[in-house]
Design an enzyme around this catalytic site. Structure first.
Site, PDB file in Angstrom:
ATOM      1  N   ASP A  42       0.832  -1.200   0.000  1.00 32.99           N
ATOM      2  CA  ASP A  42       0.000   0.000   0.000  1.00 32.99           C
ATOM      3  C   ASP A  42       0.868   1.252   0.000  1.00 32.99           C
ATOM      4  O   ASP A  42       0.589   2.227  -0.718  1.00 32.99           O
ATOM      5  CB  ASP A  42      -0.919  -0.022   1.220  1.00 32.99           C
ATOM      6  CG  ASP A  42      -1.745   1.241   1.349  1.00 32.99           C
ATOM      7  OD1 ASP A  42      -2.674   1.431   0.537  1.00 32.99           O
ATOM      8  OD2 ASP A  42      -1.461   2.050   2.248  1.00 32.99           O
ATOM      9  N   GLU A 114      -2.068  -5.522  -3.265  1.00 32.56           N
ATOM     10  CA  GLU A 114      -1.072  -4.724  -2.544  1.00 32.56           C
ATOM     11  C   GLU A 114      -0.025  -5.609  -1.870  1.00 32.56           C
ATOM     12  O   GLU A 114       1.168  -5.250  -1.850  1.00 32.56           O
ATOM     13  CB  GLU A 114      -1.766  -3.838  -1.513  1.00 32.56           C
ATOM     14  CG  GLU A 114      -2.594  -2.734  -2.148  1.00 32.56           C
ATOM     15  CD  GLU A 114      -3.289  -1.842  -1.137  1.00 32.56           C
ATOM     16  OE1 GLU A 114      -3.490  -0.659  -1.450  1.00 32.56           O
ATOM     17  OE2 GLU A 114      -3.635  -2.329  -0.030  1.00 32.56           O
TER      18      GLU A 114
END
EC number: 3.1.26.3
Length: 231
Positions: A42, A114
């Site tokens: 992320d 992610e």
């Protein structure tokens, strides 16, 4: 739109960790989940996309850049990309979550996208991950720019919802979605079209719009929501 392949992850244990949902860990104590790698992915995704936008749109304000980045990397967008990169079949889930088609969950797909970025960063380095993100997101921005006035980010970069629904329908039912025009209203210069979309004979969505293309896209979007593939 064609998408690049995910950077190969040479460490098999690292890749397995990136694909492991915490529910799987409950059934296999001692197995690490993807949560930490998701945190890392992320962060690198936000950084790289932020830099792309900063360099590409020097006239955008901080607020406009922030809004555009959030549109590019929101849950639905990442889940869409994960599906087209064929990540879902590899995800490790608990038996009950797998039976409930957890691999189709937008939140899980976005998380694994992610976490794989985080694993690729550790295994391949920042340059490989940057190159992949560039190859993935710049074409999305180019497509989006065609509908803009060049001054401000007014529209969300759109996903190809009809292709997403078609891929899901073929995978699950071996049948293509069927769109049916059920109503046309308004004068010739301002018509409104309404379509339904069926999968395996069942109506899953309905959409309206000033053109058949917009109406069928809206129907596909509503179908994806009703199927739990988008939120």
């Amino acid at each position: 739109m064609n998408h690049p392949d995910f950077p190969p992850i040479g460490d098999p244990q690292l890749k397995l960790e990136a694909l492991t949902h915490r529910s799987y860990c409950n059934e296999h104590p001692g197995t690490p989940s993807y949560d930490r790698l998701e945190f890392l992915g992320d962060a690198v995704l936000g950084f790289v996309v932020g830099r792309i936008l900063f360099e590409r749109y020097p006239h955008f304000t901080e607020a406009e850049l922030t809004r555009l980045r959030s549109q590019l990397v929101n849950q639905n967008q990442l889940a869409y990309l994960a599906r087209f990169l064929h990540i879902a079949p590899e995800i490790r889930l608990s038996q009950s979550l797998a039976r409930d088609d957890g691999q189709s969950s937008p939140s899980i797909l976005a998380d694994v996208f992610e976490s794989l970025l985080g694993a690729a960063l550790l295994d391949r380095g920042l340059t490989a991950v940057e190159d992949f993100i560039q190859e993935l997101f710049v074409p999305i921005l180019e497509q989006w720019e065609k509908s803009q006035d060049g001054r401000s980010p007014k529209l969300v970069p759109t996903m190809d919802v009809k292709s997403m629904l078609q891929q899901w329908a073929l995978a699950k039912t071996k049948q293509l979605p069927e769109y049916e025009l059920i109503n046309t209203s308004g004068p010739p210069h301002a018509q409104e079209f309404t379509f339904t979309v069926k999968v395996a004979g069942k109506i899953h969505g309905q959409g309206s719009g000033p053109s058949k293309q917009i109406a069928t896209k809206q129907a596909a979007l509503e179908a994806l929501k009703s199927l739990g593939l988008l939120q």
